[in-house]
Design an enzyme around this catalytic site. Structure first.
Site, PDB file in Angstrom:
ATOM      1  N   CYS A   7       6.833  -5.535   3.067  1.00 41.11           N
ATOM      2  CA  CYS A   7       6.054  -4.605   4.385  1.00 41.11           C
ATOM      3  C   CYS A   7       7.145  -3.337   4.560  1.00 41.11           C
ATOM      4  O   CYS A   7       7.992  -2.964   3.957  1.00 41.11           O
ATOM      5  CB  CYS A   7       6.046  -5.507   5.177  1.00 41.11           C
ATOM      6  SG  CYS A   7       7.399  -6.172   6.151  1.00 41.11           S
ATOM      7  N   ASN A  10      10.464  -5.707   6.986  1.00 42.11           N
ATOM      8  CA  ASN A  10      11.047  -6.737   6.505  1.00 42.11           C
ATOM      9  C   ASN A  10      11.270  -7.588   7.602  1.00 42.11           C
ATOM     10  O   ASN A  10      12.291  -8.559   7.621  1.00 42.11           O
ATOM     11  CB  ASN A  10      12.025  -6.760   5.298  1.00 42.11           C
ATOM     12  CG  ASN A  10      12.663  -8.046   4.838  1.00 42.11           C
ATOM     13  OD1 ASN A  10      13.477  -8.483   4.306  1.00 42.11           O
ATOM     14  ND2 ASN A  10      11.222  -8.810   4.590  1.00 42.11           N
ATOM     15  N   CYS A  12       8.613  -8.913   9.991  1.00 39.90           N
ATOM     16  CA  CYS A  12       6.937  -9.458  10.564  1.00 39.90           C
ATOM     17  C   CYS A  12       6.325  -9.980   9.358  1.00 39.90           C
ATOM     18  O   CYS A  12       6.274 -11.027   9.148  1.00 39.90           O
ATOM     19  CB  CYS A  12       6.427  -8.454  11.228  1.00 39.90           C
ATOM     20  SG  CYS A  12       7.207  -7.884  12.592  1.00 39.90           S
ATOM     21  N   ARG A  13       5.416  -9.197   8.487  1.00 46.40           N
ATOM     22  CA  ARG A  13       4.847  -9.585   7.611  1.00 46.40           C
ATOM     23  C   ARG A  13       5.255 -10.053   6.443  1.00 46.40           C
ATOM     24  O   ARG A  13       4.934 -11.286   5.839  1.00 46.40           O
ATOM     25  CB  ARG A  13       3.741  -8.500   7.181  1.00 46.40           C
ATOM     26  CG  ARG A  13       3.014  -7.954   8.375  1.00 46.40           C
ATOM     27  CD  ARG A  13       2.201  -6.893   8.108  1.00 46.40           C
ATOM     28  NE  ARG A  13       3.100  -5.376   7.851  1.00 46.40           N
ATOM     29  CZ  ARG A  13       2.764  -4.298   7.379  1.00 46.40           C
ATOM     30  NH1 ARG A  13       1.498  -4.130   7.324  1.00 46.40           N
ATOM     31  NH2 ARG A  13       3.742  -3.372   7.363  1.00 46.40           N
ATOM     32  N   SER A  14       5.874  -9.693   5.736  1.00 47.03           N
ATOM     33  CA  SER A  14       6.607 -10.080   4.472  1.00 47.03           C
ATOM     34  C   SER A  14       7.477 -11.303   4.721  1.00 47.03           C
ATOM     35  O   SER A  14       7.410 -12.075   3.852  1.00 47.03           O
ATOM     36  CB  SER A  14       7.373  -9.066   3.529  1.00 47.03           C
ATOM     37  OG  SER A  14       8.620  -8.452   4.471  1.00 47.03           O
ATOM     38  N   ASP A 120      -0.240  -4.671  10.639  1.00 45.96           N
ATOM     39  CA  ASP A 120       1.182  -4.906  11.153  1.00 45.96           C
ATOM     40  C   ASP A 120       1.201  -5.407  12.639  1.00 45.96           C
ATOM     41  O   ASP A 120       0.760  -4.683  13.567  1.00 45.96           O
ATOM     42  CB  ASP A 120       1.927  -3.522  11.054  1.00 45.96           C
ATOM     43  CG  ASP A 120       3.722  -3.780  11.404  1.00 45.96           C
ATOM     44  OD1 ASP A 120       3.921  -4.575  11.913  1.00 45.96           O
ATOM     45  OD2 ASP A 120       4.237  -2.580  11.078  1.00 45.96           O
TER      46      ASP A 120
END
Length: 150
Positions: A7, A10, A12-14, A120
């Site tokens: 993301c 690096n 939140c999402r990933s 995001d």
């Protein structure tokens, strides 16, 4: 099997995708995450991401943000990007078609190419993080099913 989740920062999402994926595949699989920017390098995931994962009995608190590197294109057999901007940034770092073929939008695995972006949640609230978790969980299930049928 070596999978990289990417993301922007690096945090939140990933990291969530990495944590979820690790719960779905055998321990000998290499699952990691990275960001396209180094702004948060060395930092732990966003506290809201950590809490969301913990609500699902997944511990991502010890992960540390890192930017994607040239070596990642050699190490990983698939690189999953959370949104179009991240995808385009990662593709721009590839040096040949072989590397380019490793890069995909994370949610394309669900077959919905129109809505293949993971939003995001950084500027949102806990509900946004939970919604992202649920999307990532579905995507990770689909990736697991693809991997394990080989």
């Amino acid at each position: 099997m070596k999978k990289l989740m990417v993301c922007l920062g690096n945090i939140c999402r990933s990291p969530l995708a990495e944590g979820i994926m690790k719960t779905k595949v055998p321990e000998n699989f290499v699952i990691d995450s990275a960001g396209t920017i180094s702004l948060h390098e060395g930092e732990h995931p966003d506290k809201r991401a950590v809490k969301t994962a913990a609500n699902h009995n997944i511990d991502i608190s010890k992960q540390k943000s890192r930017p994607i590197t040239r070596r990642d294109f050699e190490t990983f057999d698939k690189i999953y990007c959370m949104d179009i901007d991240v995808f385009e940034d990662v593709v721009s770092k590839t040096k040949n078609e072989e590397e380019r073929k490793k890069v995909a939008l994370f949610l394309e695995v669900l077959g919905d190419h129109e809505n293949a972006e993971v939003p995001d949640p950084y500027w949102g609230d806990m509900k946004d993080f939970e919604n992202v978790f649920q999307l990532l969980d579905k995507g990770c299930d689909a990736i697991k099913n693809q991997i394990l049928k080989y």
